[in-house]
Design a protein around this motif. Structure first.
Motif, PDB file in Angstrom:
ATOM      1  N   GLY A 176      -9.393 -31.514 -39.832  1.00 28.28           N
ATOM      2  CA  GLY A 176     -10.475 -30.589 -39.538  1.00 28.28           C
ATOM      3  C   GLY A 176     -11.099 -30.854 -38.177  1.00 28.28           C
ATOM      4  N   MET A 177     -11.253 -32.143 -37.830  1.00 30.74           N
ATOM      5  CA  MET A 177     -11.815 -32.494 -36.520  1.00 30.74           C
ATOM      6  C   MET A 177     -10.902 -32.043 -35.391  1.00 30.74           C
ATOM      7  N   ILE A 178      -9.591 -32.231 -35.569  1.00 32.36           N
ATOM      8  CA  ILE A 178      -8.630 -31.783 -34.555  1.00 32.36           C
ATOM      9  C   ILE A 178      -8.688 -30.268 -34.410  1.00 32.36           C
ATOM     10  N   TRP A 179      -8.764 -29.566 -35.557  1.00 32.44           N
ATOM     11  CA  TRP A 179      -8.860 -28.107 -35.537  1.00 32.44           C
ATOM     12  C   TRP A 179     -10.141 -27.658 -34.843  1.00 32.44           C
ATOM     13  N   TYR A 180     -11.254 -28.339 -35.157  1.00 34.08           N
ATOM     14  CA  TYR A 180     -12.533 -27.981 -34.531  1.00 34.08           C
ATOM     15  C   TYR A 180     -12.472 -28.142 -33.015  1.00 34.08           C
ATOM     16  N   GLY A 181     -11.922 -29.275 -32.558  1.00 30.25           N
ATOM     17  CA  GLY A 181     -11.820 -29.507 -31.118  1.00 30.25           C
ATOM     18  C   GLY A 181     -10.996 -28.437 -30.433  1.00 30.25           C
ATOM     19  N   ASN A 182      -9.907 -28.009 -31.087  1.00 27.93           N
ATOM     20  CA  ASN A 182      -9.046 -26.970 -30.519  1.00 27.93           C
ATOM     21  C   ASN A 182      -9.711 -25.598 -30.577  1.00 27.93           C
ATOM     22  N   ALA A 183     -10.301 -25.257 -31.737  1.00 29.46           N
ATOM     23  CA  ALA A 183     -10.887 -23.925 -31.926  1.00 29.46           C
ATOM     24  C   ALA A 183     -12.126 -23.717 -31.063  1.00 29.46           C
ATOM     25  N   SER A 184     -12.992 -24.731 -30.977  1.00 27.08           N
ATOM     26  CA  SER A 184     -14.238 -24.579 -30.225  1.00 27.08           C
ATOM     27  C   SER A 184     -14.015 -24.556 -28.724  1.00 27.08           C
ATOM     28  N   SER A 185     -12.868 -25.071 -28.269  1.00 24.54           N
ATOM     29  CA  SER A 185     -12.595 -25.095 -26.825  1.00 24.54           C
ATOM     30  C   SER A 185     -11.938 -23.816 -26.332  1.00 24.54           C
ATOM     31  N   LYS A 186     -11.466 -22.982 -27.251  1.00 23.89           N
ATOM     32  CA  LYS A 186     -10.831 -21.728 -26.858  1.00 23.89           C
ATOM     33  C   LYS A 186     -11.890 -20.684 -26.487  1.00 23.89           C
ATOM     34  N   PRO A 187     -11.521 -19.705 -25.656  1.00 21.28           N
ATOM     35  CA  PRO A 187     -12.466 -18.611 -25.337  1.00 21.28           C
ATOM     36  C   PRO A 187     -12.914 -17.908 -26.615  1.00 21.28           C
ATOM     37  N   GLY A 188     -14.221 -17.795 -26.777  1.00 19.22           N
ATOM     38  CA  GLY A 188     -14.763 -17.160 -27.969  1.00 19.22           C
ATOM     39  C   GLY A 188     -14.962 -18.097 -29.133  1.00 19.22           C
ATOM     40  N   GLY A 189     -14.506 -19.341 -29.000  1.00 17.63           N
ATOM     41  CA  GLY A 189     -14.623 -20.293 -30.104  1.00 17.63           C
ATOM     42  C   GLY A 189     -16.057 -20.714 -30.359  1.00 17.63           C
ATOM     43  N   LYS A 190     -16.768 -20.951 -29.267  1.00 23.31           N
ATOM     44  CA  LYS A 190     -18.180 -21.337 -29.362  1.00 23.31           C
ATOM     45  C   LYS A 190     -18.843 -20.910 -28.067  1.00 23.31           C
ATOM     46  N   GLU A 191     -19.618 -19.823 -28.133  1.00 25.00           N
ATOM     47  CA  GLU A 191     -20.153 -19.239 -26.919  1.00 25.00           C
ATOM     48  C   GLU A 191     -21.639 -18.936 -27.053  1.00 25.00           C
ATOM     49  N   ARG A 192     -22.306 -18.965 -25.912  1.00 22.98           N
ATOM     50  CA  ARG A 192     -23.707 -18.561 -25.875  1.00 22.98           C
ATOM     51  C   ARG A 192     -23.772 -17.071 -25.604  1.00 22.98           C
ATOM     52  N   ARG A 193     -24.420 -16.356 -26.495  1.00 25.43           N
ATOM     53  CA  ARG A 193     -24.500 -14.901 -26.376  1.00 25.43           C
ATOM     54  C   ARG A 193     -25.823 -14.522 -25.725  1.00 25.43           C
ATOM     55  N   THR A 194     -25.729 -13.772 -24.643  1.00 21.54           N
ATOM     56  CA  THR A 194     -26.918 -13.269 -23.957  1.00 21.54           C
ATOM     57  C   THR A 194     -26.865 -11.757 -23.929  1.00 21.54           C
ATOM     58  N   TYR A 195     -28.012 -11.172 -23.700  1.00 25.58           N
ATOM     59  CA  TYR A 195     -28.112  -9.720 -23.714  1.00 25.58           C
ATOM     60  C   TYR A 195     -28.624  -9.235 -22.370  1.00 25.58           C
ATOM     61  N   SER A 196     -27.867  -8.310 -21.751  1.00 28.01           N
ATOM     62  CA  SER A 196     -28.254  -7.802 -20.440  1.00 28.01           C
ATOM     63  C   SER A 196     -29.228  -6.645 -20.604  1.00 28.01           C
ATOM     64  N   LEU A 197     -30.158  -6.538 -19.650  1.00 27.84           N
ATOM     65  CA  LEU A 197     -31.132  -5.465 -19.665  1.00 27.84           C
ATOM     66  C   LEU A 197     -30.486  -4.159 -19.238  1.00 27.84           C
ATOM     67  N   PRO A 198     -30.970  -3.015 -19.723  1.00 26.55           N
ATOM     68  CA  PRO A 198     -30.416  -1.724 -19.301  1.00 26.55           C
ATOM     69  C   PRO A 198     -30.542  -1.547 -17.793  1.00 26.55           C
ATOM     70  N   VAL A 199     -29.510  -0.942 -17.192  1.00 25.17           N
ATOM     71  CA  VAL A 199     -29.485  -0.728 -15.750  1.00 25.17           C
ATOM     72  C   VAL A 199     -29.564   0.761 -15.461  1.00 25.17           C
ATOM     73  N   ASP A 200     -30.381   1.118 -14.494  1.00 26.04           N
ATOM     74  CA  ASP A 200     -30.519   2.513 -14.105  1.00 26.04           C
ATOM     75  C   ASP A 200     -29.206   3.012 -13.516  1.00 26.04           C
ATOM     76  N   LYS A 201     -28.624   4.048 -14.127  1.00 25.03           N
ATOM     77  CA  LYS A 201     -27.320   4.543 -13.693  1.00 25.03           C
ATOM     78  C   LYS A 201     -27.372   5.104 -12.276  1.00 25.03           C
ATOM     79  N   SER A 202     -28.545   5.633 -11.883  1.00 29.57           N
ATOM     80  CA  SER A 202     -28.652   6.202 -10.544  1.00 29.57           C
ATOM     81  C   SER A 202     -28.496   5.165  -9.455  1.00 29.57           C
ATOM     82  N   GLN A 203     -28.786   3.897  -9.828  1.00 29.84           N
ATOM     83  CA  GLN A 203     -28.646   2.815  -8.853  1.00 29.84           C
ATOM     84  C   GLN A 203     -27.210   2.339  -8.758  1.00 29.84           C
ATOM     85  N   LYS A 204     -26.373   2.775  -9.709  1.00 30.55           N
ATOM     86  CA  LYS A 204     -24.994   2.315  -9.728  1.00 30.55           C
ATOM     87  C   LYS A 204     -24.059   3.273  -9.008  1.00 30.55           C
ATOM     88  N   HIS A 205     -24.567   4.466  -8.635  1.00 28.23           N
ATOM     89  CA  HIS A 205     -23.773   5.451  -7.912  1.00 28.23           C
ATOM     90  C   HIS A 205     -22.480   5.773  -8.642  1.00 28.23           C
TER      91      HIS A 205
END
Length: 335
Positions: free
Chosen positions: A293-322
């Motif tokens: 289980g420890m070996i699996w955890y080390g492998n799984a948590s190191s992969k992309p998406g295995g253990k990630e910090r989720r943040t939320y972006s603020l809405p962006v005004d589309k007119s500023q994005k052209h």
């Protein structure tokens, strides 16, 4: 070549940190087992106070030599950390006294899901399915080889709950304080160890008398017993430092999951040094499952998406994005 060499160096330092923690933790457990079981020094809280007093002495010497730079930690954060840490120490000792060994082990295992909850709530960490399943495998494996009789009572359940939450909060706080105030492991120890040493050496004898009905000042301090006390305090410096290093480099959850390797090693060394009567197929199966289980955890948590910090972006005004599409929803940063 530069990124690869940097990654290799980090991996080597990570392994060195884990090995440092495993060696010192297993060493102090074996020394304390001999000290308490053979020499009847059962004053665990006072002994922990001596550990932090020794650690304080070393941090003072290192600061005097210039190896520890001046740093700042707000007094309110220091008090909260010491409160969590001391509640953890006293709570664990009381939980061991009031509960069966089996329930005590279950309480220790529950620190992992509690630590996961803290990271999800405060750090917005997201765990993949594979990472969650690997944690379950570790918990089941360690439970198989350590949990025997299980009996629950009201006061024991309260003590275990306090011990589990205070330990999880203390370990989370180690990582949080190091990151927020850019503190090295020795810097953080330099702030916390003196306060922990003073508080535990003042309260420890009273707590130990309550737990054991014995007075620490009436103990027969033979030369051999004093030697083991000094040895325990010496190793404790490395244990305290390595804990802060590991949690600072990783997280409290990783420290808990991979830290159960120490449980496996302690059981194995105990069988060889103190008798093999407890070594059976169930224990061996649990050990193997936990390691997998420890070996699996080390492998799984190191992969992309295995253990990630989720943040939320603020809405962006589309007119500023052209006309360009704006990013929306979640953005995951690798931890």
């Amino acid at each position: 070549m530069a990124p690869a060499s940097k990654a290799d160096r980090k991996a080597a330092l990570d392994v060195a940190a884990w090995m440092f923690n495993i060696v010192t933790s297993v060493g102090i457990i074996m020394v304390n087992k001999a000290l308490m079981a053979t020499h009847r020094f059962t004053f665990a809280t006072t002994l922990t106070g001596l550990h932090f007093a020794t650690t304080t002495l070393l941090t003072i010497i290192f600061r005097w030599l210039g190896y520890i730079q001046p740093s700042h930690l707000p007094f309110s954060n220091l008090i909260k950390f010491v409160l969590f840490a001391n509640l953890s120490i006293v709570g664990m000792n009381i939980s061991l006294m009031w509960n069966s060994i089996g329930f005590y082990q279950i309480a220790k295992l529950s620190m992992i899901p509690v630590s996961c909850l803290l990271e999800v709530v405060f750090d917005k960490i997201h765990y993949s399915r594979a990472t969650k399943l690997s944690i379950v495998v570790v918990l089941v494996g360690v439970a198989i080889c350590t949990v025997t009789d299980v009996s629950v009572n009201a006061k024991g359940l309260i003590a275990a709950t306090i011990a589990v939450w205070s330990t999880a909060l203390q370990q989370y706080y180690v990582h949080f304080l190091q990151k927020k105030y850019s503190l090295g492991s020795f810097n953080l120890l330099g702030h916390t160890a003196p306060v922990q040493a003073a508080s535990l050496l003042i309260l420890g004898p009273f707590v130990d008398y309550w737990l054991t009905n014995k007075r620490v000042d009436k103990f027969d301090y033979s030369v051999t017993a004093v030697f083991f006390i000094v040895l325990s305090c010496t190793i404790a410096v490395g244990t305290n430092l390595s804990q802060f290093i590991c949690i600072g480099r990783f997280t409290a959850v990783s420290f808990q999951v991979l830290g159960h390797m120490k449980t496996i090693l302690v059981l194995t060394l105990g069988f060889f040094l103190f008798g093999r009567e407890g070594l059976n197929l169930q224990v061996i199966s649990g050990m193997i499952l936990a390691v997998l289980g420890m070996i699996w955890y080390g492998n799984a948590s190191s992969k992309p998406g295995g253990k990630e910090r989720r943040t939320y972006s603020l809405p962006v005004d589309k007119s500023q994005k052209h006309g360009l599409l704006s990013e929306a929803g979640d953005r995951d940063d690798k931890v």
